[in-house]
Design an enzyme around this catalytic site. Structure first.
Site, mmCIF file in Angstrom:
data_model
loop_
_atom_site.group_PDB
_atom_site.id
_atom_site.type_symbol
_atom_site.label_atom_id
_atom_site.label_comp_id
_atom_site.label_asym_id
_atom_site.label_seq_id
_atom_site.Cartn_x
_atom_site.Cartn_y
_atom_site.Cartn_z
ATOM 1 N N GLU A 296 59.716 5.312 -2.185
ATOM 2 C CA GLU A 296 60.779 5.906 -1.390
ATOM 3 C C GLU A 296 60.460 7.335 -0.983
ATOM 4 O OE1 GLU A 296 64.912 4.337 -2.883
ATOM 5 O OE2 GLU A 296 64.342 6.195 -3.831
ATOM 6 N N PRO A 297 59.361 7.563 -0.277
ATOM 7 C CA PRO A 297 59.000 8.932 0.067
ATOM 8 C C PRO A 297 59.925 9.542 1.113
ATOM 9 C CG PRO A 297 57.570 7.377 1.195
ATOM 10 C CD PRO A 297 58.421 6.570 0.264
ATOM 11 N N GLY A 298 60.159 10.838 0.981
ATOM 12 C CA GLY A 298 60.918 11.579 1.992
ATOM 13 C C GLY A 298 60.046 12.695 2.551
ATOM 14 N N ARG A 299 59.862 13.726 1.702
ATOM 15 C CA ARG A 299 59.120 14.917 2.114
ATOM 16 C C ARG A 299 57.745 14.596 2.697
ATOM 17 N NH1 ARG A 299 60.067 19.753 -0.396
ATOM 18 N NH2 ARG A 299 60.948 18.615 -2.139
ATOM 19 N N ARG A 336 65.259 26.588 2.540
ATOM 20 C CA ARG A 336 64.441 26.323 1.365
ATOM 21 C C ARG A 336 63.895 27.587 0.682
ATOM 22 N NH1 ARG A 336 60.450 23.673 0.960
ATOM 23 N NH2 ARG A 336 60.991 22.604 -0.956
ATOM 24 N N TYR A 340 65.094 27.629 -3.061
ATOM 25 C CA TYR A 340 64.114 27.221 -4.084
ATOM 26 C C TYR A 340 62.954 28.204 -4.238
ATOM 27 C CZ TYR A 340 66.257 22.790 -2.591
ATOM 28 O OH TYR A 340 67.135 21.814 -2.226
ATOM 29 N N CYS A 367 73.070 37.781 7.561
ATOM 30 C CA CYS A 367 73.533 38.960 6.829
ATOM 31 C C CYS A 367 73.402 38.705 5.351
ATOM 32 C CB CYS A 367 74.967 39.262 7.205
ATOM 33 S SG CYS A 367 75.062 39.672 8.930
ATOM 34 N N GLU A 368 72.191 38.690 4.896
ATOM 35 C CA GLU A 368 71.907 38.345 3.509
ATOM 36 C C GLU A 368 70.492 38.837 3.215
ATOM 37 O OE1 GLU A 368 74.128 35.421 2.279
ATOM 38 O OE2 GLU A 368 73.017 35.001 0.479
ATOM 39 N N TYR A 396 63.813 18.461 4.725
ATOM 40 C CA TYR A 396 64.960 19.163 4.150
ATOM 41 C C TYR A 396 65.256 20.500 4.837
ATOM 42 C CZ TYR A 396 64.012 15.676 0.538
ATOM 43 O OH TYR A 396 63.771 14.495 -0.128
HETATM 44 N N1 LLP Z 1 64.616 8.811 -3.656
HETATM 45 C C1 LLP Z 1 65.652 9.453 -4.212
HETATM 46 C C2 LLP Z 1 66.630 8.691 -4.972
HETATM 47 C C3 LLP Z 1 65.782 10.836 -4.048
HETATM 48 O O1 LLP Z 1 66.805 11.464 -4.603
HETATM 49 C C4 LLP Z 1 64.823 11.553 -3.291
HETATM 50 C C5 LLP Z 1 64.946 12.992 -3.085
HETATM 51 C C6 LLP Z 1 63.774 10.827 -2.709
HETATM 52 C C7 LLP Z 1 63.691 9.460 -2.925
HETATM 53 C C8 LLP Z 1 62.719 11.479 -1.869
HETATM 54 O O2 LLP Z 1 61.958 12.388 -2.574
HETATM 55 P P1 LLP Z 1 60.734 13.135 -1.849
HETATM 56 O O3 LLP Z 1 59.700 12.094 -1.511
HETATM 57 O O4 LLP Z 1 61.282 13.785 -0.626
HETATM 58 O O5 LLP Z 1 60.270 14.099 -2.844
HETATM 59 N N2 LLP Z 1 66.244 19.518 -0.897
HETATM 60 C C9 LLP Z 1 65.114 19.572 -1.795
HETATM 61 C C10 LLP Z 1 64.625 18.200 -2.163
HETATM 62 C C11 LLP Z 1 65.674 17.314 -2.764
HETATM 63 C C12 LLP Z 1 65.153 15.938 -3.073
HETATM 64 C C13 LLP Z 1 66.277 15.005 -3.304
HETATM 65 N N3 LLP Z 1 65.911 13.667 -3.564
HETATM 66 C C14 LLP Z 1 64.008 20.403 -1.153
HETATM 67 O O6 LLP Z 1 64.178 20.888 -0.044
HETATM 68 O O7 LLP Z 1 62.957 20.589 -1.752
#
Ligand code: LLP
Length: 444
Positions: A296-299, A336, A340, A367-368, A396
């Protein structure tokens, strides 16, 4: 080895990045300086090639290294938008959503419910109902989810997975770590037997497998390999309870990307391979038939595909301390760094052939004091009107963007083969007032 191209998550820049005869940065064959002039700044610029390549590499690596069936799913929280969902789905991925809004986006992008997985630690009744009616797999995160699913899956059975907190520690920012036991997400392994027993006695809930996600921006492979081992143990137990469809193992996302020179993540291929091999050997050890492997990749799918173009405005030198150069966005389009402490890399898109001989700090316009995008970065000398371009902003950023200080949120363009297409319109000042209501008695 996958030979199609480099692993996008290991690059600092989109795959199609080049410099043209004018000394300008180009992405997808488009001059970034021209895009900034035409569409305004801040502007998210998405390279279709990088996005497609990342998706295809996940799908190809799963096919290559995992002999059972498999499915990569895009964690759309990284950037939930019609065009992105459509592209990753065309590349062969399903979509993970965590809200009615993300679910609607995926469906409207043409993704069938059967390719969508619904996560979240506090799903509303309406959301669970929407998911069941759309034929989506719901990932039960807690007992409340199971109660809601049992109440709502009356006319139509629900496809259900169970999220577990595997108790695996990994090195990442505390806020984006989720697999340790003190987490708001998922069931404690101690409760899992009770959960599976309850599900085995719920005929309208078709329980298909187990899910874990241990965190994000992870550079190590071992925590994911360990997670596979923790999950595999539950398959014979679930099947022994009578859960005959229990056959999907979802390892979550978490593969890190290269934001700066010093980041050194494994490739998409290496990450998938390590997980696939761990699962194959765990199955051989335990005699378990190969389950369907999901990740389940996102980033790592969207981050490197996008750059953000800004226009430099004010500059300020504090003698003997530092020089600030200010951009026309900041924490509202990229929260970000302030959230973070995230680091990025950047260039001056209209001065690609000049040496990076000045060290500046790029501040946002909010303004921060903490609204700083890049601290002490070496760049070509900056002047008002220059086009500062920050790399790897696809994950993100847009999805966590805000209207802080009533800034309008940026537009996004998709670039490919020298053509740019708007995929997200820029907000107007009027848009900012769209939901404000001024009661009659307050009007003067
Ligand atoms: N699956 C689940 C259940 C998740 O909660 C997440 C991310 C992913 C998959 C995807 O993870 P990734 O491949 O993107 O690492 N806002 C933060 C990141 C929060 C991640 C939340 N969950 C940032 O900007 O670093």
């Amino acid at each position: 080895m996958i030979t199609t191209s480099l692993s996008p998550n290991q690059q600092l820049q989109p795959l199609s990045t080049a410099v043209n005869a004018k000394g300008h940065l180009t992405v997808g064959g488009c001059d970034v300086v021209d895009l900034a002039a035409q569409y305004g700044t801040p502007l998210y610029i998405i390279d279709e090639k990088t996005l497609r390549t990342a998706g295809e590499q996940y799908v190809e690596a799963l096919t290559r290294y995992y002999p059972g069936s498999s499915q990569a799913i895009f964690a759309s929280k990284a950037w939930s938008m019609l065009a992105i969902c459509a592209i990753v789905h065309q590349s062969g991925l399903g979509i993970d959503v965590v809200s009615a809004g993300e679910l609607l986006t995926a469906l409207k992008a043409g993704v069938p419910g059967s390719s969508i997985y619904f996560h979240g630690n506090n799903k509303s009744r309406e959301e669970v109902d929407f998911a069941i009616r759309s034929g989506v797999t719901v990932v039960a995160d807690n007992w409340t989810d199971i109660d809601l699913l049992s109440e709502l899956a009356i006319d139509q059975p629900a496809r259900v997975m169970v999220r577990v907190t595997p108790g695996i520690e990994c090195h990442t920012h505390d806020y984006i770590r989720t697999g340790h036991l003190d987490s708001k997400f998922g069931f404690d392994p101690n409760q899992l037997l009770d959960v599976l027993t309850r599900l085995a006695n719920s005929p309208n809930l078709r329980t298909v497998g187990l899910h874990a996600h241990i965190g994000s921006q992870i550079f190590e492979l071992q925590p994911h390999v360990d997670t596979v081992d923790v999950l595999v143990e539950w398959f014979p137990k679930a099947q022994a309870l009578g859960l005959s469809e229990f056959n999907e193992l979802n390892i979550g996302g978490g593969l890190g990307i290269r934001y700066t020179e010093s980041d050194d993540p494994p490739s998409i291929e290496a990450w998938v391979r390590a997980i696939a091999e761990a699962l194959v050997s765990a199955c051989q050890r335990t005699g378990l038939p190969l389950p369907k492997l999901l990740c389940e990749p996102g980033r790592s799918l969207v981050a490197t595909a996008c750059v953000t173009a800004y226009t430099i405005g004010a500059t300020k030198t504090v003698p003997g301390v530092r020089t600030y150069a200010c951009v026309d966005g900041g924490m509202s389009d990229n929260p970000r760094p302030i959230t973070y402490g995230a680091k990025y890399s950047a260039v001056v898109a209209n001065k690609m052939q000049e040496t990076r001989r000045e060290t500046v700090t790029i501040a946002g316009k909010h303004c921060e004091s903490g609204d700083v995008l890049l601290r002490d970065i070496a760049l070509a000398p900056l002047e008002r009107g220059d086009c500062l371009t920050v790399f790897s902003t696809g994950a993100y950023n847009c999805s966590m963007a805000s209207n802080y200080n009533r800034l309008t949120r940026p537009a996004a363009v998709l670039v490919a083969d020298g053509e740019a297409t708007i995929v997200l319109k820029r907000e107007s000042l009027d848009d900012l007032l769209r939901f404000d209501c001024l009661p009659e008695r307050l009007k003067s």
